[in-house]
Design a protein around this motif. Structure first.
Motif, short mmCIF file in Angstrom:
data_model
loop_
_atom_site.label_atom_id
_atom_site.label_comp_id
_atom_site.label_asym_id
_atom_site.label_seq_id
_atom_site.Cartn_x
_atom_site.Cartn_y
_atom_site.Cartn_z
N GLY A 207 0.83 -1.23 0.00
CA GLY A 207 0.00 0.00 0.00
C GLY A 207 0.85 1.26 0.00
N LEU A 208 1.91 1.26 0.79
CA LEU A 208 2.80 2.43 0.83
C LEU A 208 3.49 2.63 -0.52
CD1 LEU A 208 4.44 2.01 4.36
CD2 LEU A 208 2.81 3.76 3.63
N SER A 209 3.88 1.55 -1.18
CA SER A 209 4.52 1.68 -2.49
C SER A 209 3.54 2.22 -3.52
CB SER A 209 5.10 0.35 -2.93
OG SER A 209 4.08 -0.63 -3.11
N VAL A 210 2.27 1.78 -3.44
CA VAL A 210 1.24 2.30 -4.38
C VAL A 210 1.00 3.78 -4.11
CG1 VAL A 210 -1.19 2.18 -5.03
CG2 VAL A 210 0.14 0.06 -4.72
N LEU A 211 0.91 4.17 -2.84
CA LEU A 211 0.73 5.60 -2.51
C LEU A 211 1.92 6.42 -2.98
CD1 LEU A 211 -0.76 5.34 1.10
CD2 LEU A 211 -1.94 6.02 -0.99
N ALA A 212 3.12 5.86 -2.84
CA ALA A 212 4.30 6.59 -3.31
C ALA A 212 4.25 6.77 -4.81
CB ALA A 212 5.56 5.84 -2.92
N GLY A 213 3.79 5.78 -5.55
CA GLY A 213 3.66 5.89 -7.01
C GLY A 213 2.63 6.93 -7.39
N LEU A 214 1.47 6.91 -6.71
CA LEU A 214 0.42 7.88 -6.99
C LEU A 214 0.89 9.29 -6.64
CD1 LEU A 214 -2.71 5.93 -5.70
CD2 LEU A 214 -2.04 6.32 -8.07
N PHE A 215 1.65 9.40 -5.51
CA PHE A 215 2.17 10.72 -5.15
C PHE A 215 3.10 11.25 -6.24
CE2 PHE A 215 5.47 13.30 -3.10
CZ PHE A 215 4.68 14.32 -2.56
N PHE A 216 3.97 10.35 -6.76
CA PHE A 216 4.85 10.75 -7.86
C PHE A 216 4.02 11.20 -9.06
CE2 PHE A 216 6.78 9.50 -11.90
CZ PHE A 216 7.90 10.33 -11.92
N TRP A 217 2.91 10.48 -9.40
CA TRP A 217 2.05 10.80 -10.54
C TRP A 217 1.48 12.20 -10.38
CZ3 TRP A 217 0.26 7.11 -14.39
CH2 TRP A 217 -0.67 7.60 -15.27
N VAL A 218 0.94 12.48 -9.19
CA VAL A 218 0.31 13.79 -8.94
C VAL A 218 1.35 14.90 -8.97
CG1 VAL A 218 -0.95 15.17 -7.25
CG2 VAL A 218 -1.61 12.78 -7.67
N MET A 219 2.49 14.69 -8.32
CA MET A 219 3.52 15.72 -8.27
C MET A 219 4.06 16.00 -9.66
SD MET A 219 3.71 16.94 -5.34
CE MET A 219 5.16 17.94 -5.64
N ASP A 220 4.18 14.99 -10.49
CA ASP A 220 4.64 15.20 -11.85
C ASP A 220 3.64 16.07 -12.63
OD1 ASP A 220 6.54 14.54 -14.05
OD2 ASP A 220 4.76 13.58 -14.91
N ALA A 221 2.31 15.83 -12.42
CA ALA A 221 1.29 16.65 -13.09
C ALA A 221 1.33 18.10 -12.58
CB ALA A 221 -0.09 16.03 -12.85
N VAL A 222 1.55 18.28 -11.25
CA VAL A 222 1.61 19.63 -10.68
C VAL A 222 2.81 20.39 -11.26
CG1 VAL A 222 2.01 20.91 -8.56
CG2 VAL A 222 0.38 19.01 -8.58
N LEU A 223 3.94 19.74 -11.32
CA LEU A 223 5.14 20.40 -11.87
C LEU A 223 4.96 20.77 -13.34
CD1 LEU A 223 7.95 18.24 -10.20
CD2 LEU A 223 7.28 20.59 -9.63
N ASP A 224 4.32 19.87 -14.10
CA ASP A 224 4.06 20.18 -15.51
C ASP A 224 3.13 21.38 -15.64
OD1 ASP A 224 5.67 18.18 -16.42
OD2 ASP A 224 4.05 16.72 -16.76
N TYR A 225 2.15 21.45 -14.77
CA TYR A 225 1.16 22.54 -14.87
C TYR A 225 1.78 23.89 -14.54
CZ TYR A 225 -3.00 25.32 -13.90
OH TYR A 225 -3.94 26.33 -13.89
N PHE A 226 2.60 23.95 -13.50
CA PHE A 226 3.13 25.25 -13.07
C PHE A 226 4.39 25.68 -13.85
CE2 PHE A 226 0.62 24.32 -9.24
CZ PHE A 226 -0.03 25.54 -9.07
N PHE A 227 5.16 24.72 -14.35
CA PHE A 227 6.44 25.11 -14.94
C PHE A 227 6.55 24.82 -16.44
CE2 PHE A 227 7.35 24.25 -10.45
CZ PHE A 227 7.88 25.48 -10.06
N LYS A 228 5.86 23.81 -16.95
CA LYS A 228 6.02 23.46 -18.36
C LYS A 228 4.82 23.86 -19.20
CE LYS A 228 9.17 19.56 -17.68
NZ LYS A 228 9.39 18.13 -17.96
N PHE A 229 3.66 23.56 -18.73
CA PHE A 229 2.47 23.78 -19.56
C PHE A 229 1.41 24.52 -18.74
CE2 PHE A 229 4.41 19.66 -20.59
CZ PHE A 229 4.83 19.91 -21.89
#
Length: 572
Positions: A27-49
């Motif tokens: 469960g912790l590994s799945v949450l870590a993966g989802l956290f990475f997914w969300v953070m990657d989308a946030v970074l793309d929104y504020f800095f790339k697109f």
């Protein structure tokens, strides 16, 4: 380890604790993966697109290659979580198994730091066996140090052992540990220096050797038996070399003035060794003279150790006593033989006097009584009857005197021969004692025995009939005489009241009479065997077997060293 009991049964992967742990890690590994997914989308929104819609970036990602990388990274997180979960589970299982083995060892295990405090450092770990054997709880033992369990005051060698351990970093020794209740337990300690958590520790495996010491003491006690044995004991290897002898062997030779221990070895020892190694014979018996003493040696081969063991016993005194007894017996037999000879002579003399003097006197008295009766008048009928009665009474006395004379003198034997004499006496016995049935079966034996042996057989037979008449109250008697391989067996059987042979033999000589003893001695004198079978109410059977080659006189037969003919008393 809250899940240890569930792992012991071999169902570790199915246990609830393991499954919960795995689920948490995954469960912790799945949450870590989802956290990475969300953070990657946030970074793309504020800095790339920044012009793109955030939901689109979160769901679909842009550009296209990021859509592949983001799921890949998430899968890496999940896979890593699965691997970590498996590794942690396996580690926990190994730890649980180790703890189970640690606690269930037969030996007590103590672990304590190896440092400046030396034996004063507290235990850092102990197993369940140590707690159980020494009567402490785990918490109590962890508050103690090795010096609390060892009697340093009574065991001064412990500090020396510890110093040696410091140098060798391993030691095996025996000592005594004290339980909580004060009991002293002999132990064997196998100590090693080990590294635990990057710190030097002492791992001591403690084994209770109470039973071992008891067995050791038993072996030591048994091993002391040969040394304490009052008789010499020696051990010889297959080359004939003496490898062991006890104190008694040494003292015996010293007493005899002999210096070489090899004096005990038999002269044919090489032949004995060869026979023993072939397995033909493993036990031997020899007699050996050493320094004026006679030894009886019992020798036996021990295949397990490939050695011969000798047990010499000094039989000098015993052999001297045996020789003295043998000489006394020989003298007694000579005296007995002479006594029987004198007895026969005296019987003949008494028989002659009864026949010649008393018999003639009674016959003269009978004639005088007849003459006196013939001179009486016809009217003296009462006196005539008295005379006739006295004459008849005298006839009975005369007949009894004649029978006594025949009993005392073997005239019947000399005139009729042994078989006929036996038949005659059996018939006369049947008439006198009112025996209803007599069976006689005699083979031809007239020329098989010398006169001396025939006379002994005749007297033995007479004694048998005398005993039957006195004690048996028999109504049937049988006599059988059979030849068998150089011997003749005489069997007299009656249906009388019988007796206990063992009881009669055990009586004192003053109460048991001389009948059986006389029979036994006469049978022995002619080299025969006497057997008596009887039970109360079952009648009696007497069998005496005589060899047909007995030609020597008793005195001559006593001069050799042959063994006595056996006398066998048996219960029927």
């Amino acid at each position: 380890m809250f899940y240890r009991s569930e792992l012991i049964g071999g169902q570790a992967w199915e246990s609830r604790a393991m499954r919960n742990l795995e689920r948490k890690i995954i469960g912790l590994s799945v949450l870590a993966g989802l956290f990475f997914w969300v953070m990657d989308a946030v970074l793309d929104y504020f800095f790339k697109f920044p012009d793109e819609d955030f939901i689109s970036l979160l769901l679909f990602d842009a550009p296209y290659h990021d859509f592949i990388i983001r799921p890949f990274v998430v899968m890496v997180f999940i896979t890593t979580g699965l691997i970590i979960a498996k590794v942690v589970t396996i580690s926990k299982i190994a730890e649980a198994r180790y703890q189970t083995l640690f606690d269930n060892m037969e030996e007590g295990v103590f672990v304590f730091p190896f440092g400046a405090e030396e034996l004063g450092a507290r235990f850092s770990d102990v197993n369940a066996t140590a707690c159980r054997k020494w009567g402490y709880s785990r918490e109590e033992l962890l508050q103690l140090s090795p010096e609390k369990l060892v009697l340093l005051d009574e065991l001064p060698e412990i500090p020396l052992v510890w110093e040696k351990f410091k140098v060798d970093q391993h030691i095996l020794f025996e000592t005594i540990l004290v339980t909580k209740g004060g009991a002293r337990i002999p132990v064997e300690i196998n100590a090693h220096k080990v590294q635990l958590d990057d710190q030097p520790h002492v791992l001591a495996i403690v084994r209770d050797i109470t039973e071992r010491k008891q067995r050791r003491e038993e072996i030591r006690r048994l091993a002391s038996f040969p040394q304490l044995d009052p008789n010499p004991i020696l051990e010889v290897d297959t080359s004939g070399r003496i490898t062991y002898y006890n104190l008694a062997a040494q003292e015996t030779l010293k007493r005899l003035g002999v210096e070489e221990m090899e004096a005990f070895l038999p002269k044919d020892l090489p032949e004995i060794l060869r026979a023993a190694q072939k397995g033909d014979v493993t036990q031997f018996h020899r007699e050996k003279a050493i320094g004026g003493a006679l030894f009886e040696e019992f020798i036996h081969f021990v295949p397990l150790y490939n050695v011969m063991r000798l047990h010499p016993a000094d039989i000098t005194v015993r052999r001297q006593a045996e020789n003295d007894l043998r000489r006394s017996e020989q003298q007694l037999r000579v005296l007995t033989s002479r006594l029987f000879t004198i007895q026969e002579t005296e019987r003949r003399r008494i028989s002659g006097e009864l026949h010649d003097e008393l018999g003639q006197a009674l016959l003269y008295l009978k004639l005088q009584m007849g003459a006196a009766g013939a001179k009486l008048r016809k009217d003296q009928t009462a006196l005539k009857k008295n005379c006739e009665g006295l004459i008849q009474y005298l006839d009975g006395i005369i007949e009894n005197v004649r029978r006594l004379s025949r009993d005392l003198s073997p005239t019947v034997l000399e005139e009729m021969g042994l078989p006929s004499a036996m038949k005659y006496w059996l018939e006369e016995f049947g008439k006198y004692y009112n025996v209803k049935k007599i069976d006689v079966d005699i083979e031809r034996i007239d020329d098989l025995f010398s006169p001396r042996v025939q006379l002994n057989i005749y007297r033995i037979f007479q004694e048998c009939l005398t005993n039957i008449g006195k004690h048996s109250q028999a109504t049937q008697i049988s006599l059988a005489v059979r030849k068998q391989d150089g011997r003749v067996a005489f069997t007299i059987h009656d249906n009388g009241q019988g007796f206990e042979v063992s009881t009669a033999s055990a009586r004192k000589s003053s109460t048991k009479g001389i009948g059986l003893a006389t029979m036994a001695e006469r049978v022995r004198m002619v080299g025969g065997i006497l057997e008596i079978h009887s039970n109360k109410g079952m009648g009696t059977q007497i069998t005496f077997t005589i060899p047909t080659d007995v030609r020597r006189k008793p005195e001559d037969a006593l001069k050799d060293d042959s063994e006595d003919p056996p006398l066998q008393n048996s219960l029927g």
